[in-house]
Write a protein that holds these residues in place. Structure first.
Motif, short mmCIF file in Angstrom:
data_model
loop_
_atom_site.label_atom_id
_atom_site.label_comp_id
_atom_site.label_asym_id
_atom_site.label_seq_id
_atom_site.Cartn_x
_atom_site.Cartn_y
_atom_site.Cartn_z
N UNK A 200 0.75 -0.90 0.23
CA UNK A 200 -0.16 -0.27 -0.39
C UNK A 200 0.87 1.25 -0.06
N UNK A 201 1.95 1.35 0.38
CA UNK A 201 2.85 2.57 0.53
C UNK A 201 3.27 2.25 0.06
N UNK A 202 3.57 1.66 -1.03
CA UNK A 202 5.09 1.16 -2.07
C UNK A 202 3.62 2.06 -3.27
N UNK A 203 2.57 1.10 -3.63
CA UNK A 203 1.25 2.00 -4.37
C UNK A 203 1.31 3.93 -4.42
N UNK A 204 1.46 4.20 -3.02
CA UNK A 204 0.82 5.47 -2.98
C UNK A 204 2.39 6.26 -3.20
N UNK A 205 3.15 5.84 -2.91
CA UNK A 205 4.24 6.35 -3.67
C UNK A 205 4.61 6.53 -4.96
N UNK A 206 4.37 4.88 -5.41
CA UNK A 206 4.85 5.51 -7.36
C UNK A 206 3.45 6.14 -8.70
N UNK A 207 2.16 6.33 -7.31
CA UNK A 207 1.51 7.07 -7.40
C UNK A 207 1.85 8.92 -6.96
N UNK A 208 2.16 8.83 -6.54
CA UNK A 208 2.84 10.17 -6.55
C UNK A 208 3.52 11.27 -7.53
N UNK A 209 5.09 9.63 -7.89
CA UNK A 209 5.52 10.18 -8.46
C UNK A 209 5.67 9.34 -9.35
N UNK A 210 5.27 9.46 -10.43
CA UNK A 210 4.83 8.51 -11.26
C UNK A 210 6.00 8.51 -12.11
N UNK A 211 6.71 9.36 -12.06
CA UNK A 211 7.74 9.26 -13.74
C UNK A 211 9.45 9.33 -12.37
N UNK A 212 9.62 8.89 -11.40
CA UNK A 212 10.26 8.86 -11.00
C UNK A 212 10.58 7.22 -11.16
N UNK A 213 11.74 6.21 -10.76
CA UNK A 213 12.09 4.54 -10.44
C UNK A 213 11.50 4.90 -8.73
N UNK A 214 10.94 3.53 -8.79
CA UNK A 214 10.50 3.35 -7.07
C UNK A 214 10.67 1.92 -7.33
N UNK A 215 12.09 1.86 -6.09
CA UNK A 215 12.20 0.09 -5.67
C UNK A 215 12.05 -0.24 -5.10
N UNK A 226 5.47 -11.42 -7.78
CA UNK A 226 4.97 -10.24 -8.48
C UNK A 226 4.22 -9.48 -8.22
N UNK A 227 3.95 -9.08 -7.03
CA UNK A 227 2.88 -8.47 -6.63
C UNK A 227 3.42 -6.97 -6.29
N UNK A 228 4.77 -7.12 -6.02
CA UNK A 228 5.94 -5.73 -5.79
C UNK A 228 5.92 -5.33 -7.00
N UNK A 229 6.45 -6.40 -7.84
CA UNK A 229 7.01 -5.82 -8.98
C UNK A 229 6.00 -5.68 -9.79
N UNK A 230 4.27 -5.30 -10.05
CA UNK A 230 2.84 -5.30 -10.42
C UNK A 230 3.44 -3.25 -9.90
N UNK A 231 3.84 -3.33 -9.03
CA UNK A 231 3.94 -1.91 -8.83
C UNK A 231 4.94 -0.94 -8.44
N UNK A 232 5.78 -2.03 -8.89
CA UNK A 232 7.50 -1.08 -8.23
C UNK A 232 7.83 -1.54 -10.33
N UNK A 233 9.44 -0.49 -9.57
CA UNK A 233 10.01 -0.21 -11.05
C UNK A 233 11.26 -1.62 -10.83
N UNK A 234 11.16 -1.85 -10.04
CA UNK A 234 12.77 -3.51 -9.33
C UNK A 234 12.99 -3.49 -8.04
N UNK A 235 13.13 -4.34 -7.76
CA UNK A 235 13.43 -4.60 -6.03
C UNK A 235 15.09 -5.35 -5.95
#
Length: 268
Positions: A200-215, A226-235
């Motif tokens: 949930x936190x990961x998704x909120x961060x990615x939605x807030x800064x969509x043009x920035x890479x989020x790991x 798979x769930x985490x990579x659906x949201x994040x740009x890597x891990x």
């Protein structure tokens, strides 16, 4: 976003942690085996990670417990020796993280030709290590002064074992960090190494800064990747690659291979 593919050769990269054992000056340094043993174990972990198929590796002094927020010179020197002895064996992109000191991390990256660092670059925290302050202006200027223009910096905005000193929402932190500092990536973590990062936190961060890479920075497992990579740009992945999934253990190549097979199917 383009730098991810250029650096790692793939989308949704998995950066594996190579946790270097306690070093000279650390309370738990094993003097009997000495630095030769530290290098030997780091090589064993490196080969297990590479053979298991990870996209990159990050060398970190994870066993320098309890951590300093300004490391002593012997730590950086010892890490440089380890990486220097392993250079001929490294076949994938690599980064470094000298816990918890961004200046030392940049120094080590420049000395070893690392492609990236990850650190706590911004903020002030109440932590297990005391009052934890940073100086992002000094850090980025140090990078510039050393001519490390191509060095990528991954900003950890949820430090482990600490809380932001001040009532700021993670979204406000993400937005202001991006506006003020132009990070190459943001890293979102759980409470400690191996603790699952909140989707949930990961998704909120990615939605807030969509043009920035989020790991996703901690707690990735074969069951949630798979769930985490659906949201994040890597891990960034460490503990789950170890024997029995325990932090203190060495890397288990079979666990790495099973994990990466699932990641590659997801990406494919």
């Amino acid at each position: 976003m383009e730098w991810i593919k250029q650096t790692f050769g793939t989308i949704k990269p998995i950066i594996a942690m190579c946790h270097i054992r306690a070093l000279p000056g650390d309370p738990f340094y094993e003097r009997e085996g000495g630095m030769d043993r530290v290098v030997e174990l780091a090589r064993q972990d490196l080969m297990g990670l590479q053979n298991g198929g990870v996209d990159a590796v990050m060398f970190s002094n994870e066993f320098s417990l309890p951590y300093l927020t300004k490391v002593r010179p012997e730590t950086t020197a010892a890490m440089a020796r380890v990486i220097g002895e392993l250079k001929r064996d490294i076949r994938i992109p690599f980064g470094v993280n000298v816990l918890w000191d961004p200046i030392a991390s940049i120094d080590l990256a420049v000395a070893t030709d690392a492609s990236f660092i990850r650190e706590i670059i911004t903020g002030v925290y109440a932590s297990d290590f005391g009052l934890w302050n940073t100086n992002v202006g000094q850090t980025i200027r140090h990078k510039t002064e050393l001519g490390a223009h191509d060095l990528k910096i991954l900003f950890n905005i949820v430090p482990e074992a600490s809380a932001y000193l001040g009532d700021r929402d993670i979204i406000d932190i993400a937005k202001s960090t991006v506006f003020n500092n132009r990070p190459d990536a943001l890293c979102v973590s759980g409470l400690t190494a191996g603790a699952e990062t909140s989707s949930e936190v990961l998704s909120r961060v990615k939605d807030a800064v969509p043009e920035t890479v989020v790991f996703c920075n901690t707690g990735c497992t074969v069951d949630n990747i798979e769930r985490q990579l659906t949201i994040a740009d890597g891990a960034v992945v460490g503990t789950t690659f170890k024997v029995d999934g325990k932090f203190d253990n060495l890397v288990d190549e079979s666990r790495v291979r099973i994990f990466m097979d699932k990641v590659k199917r997801f990406r494919g």
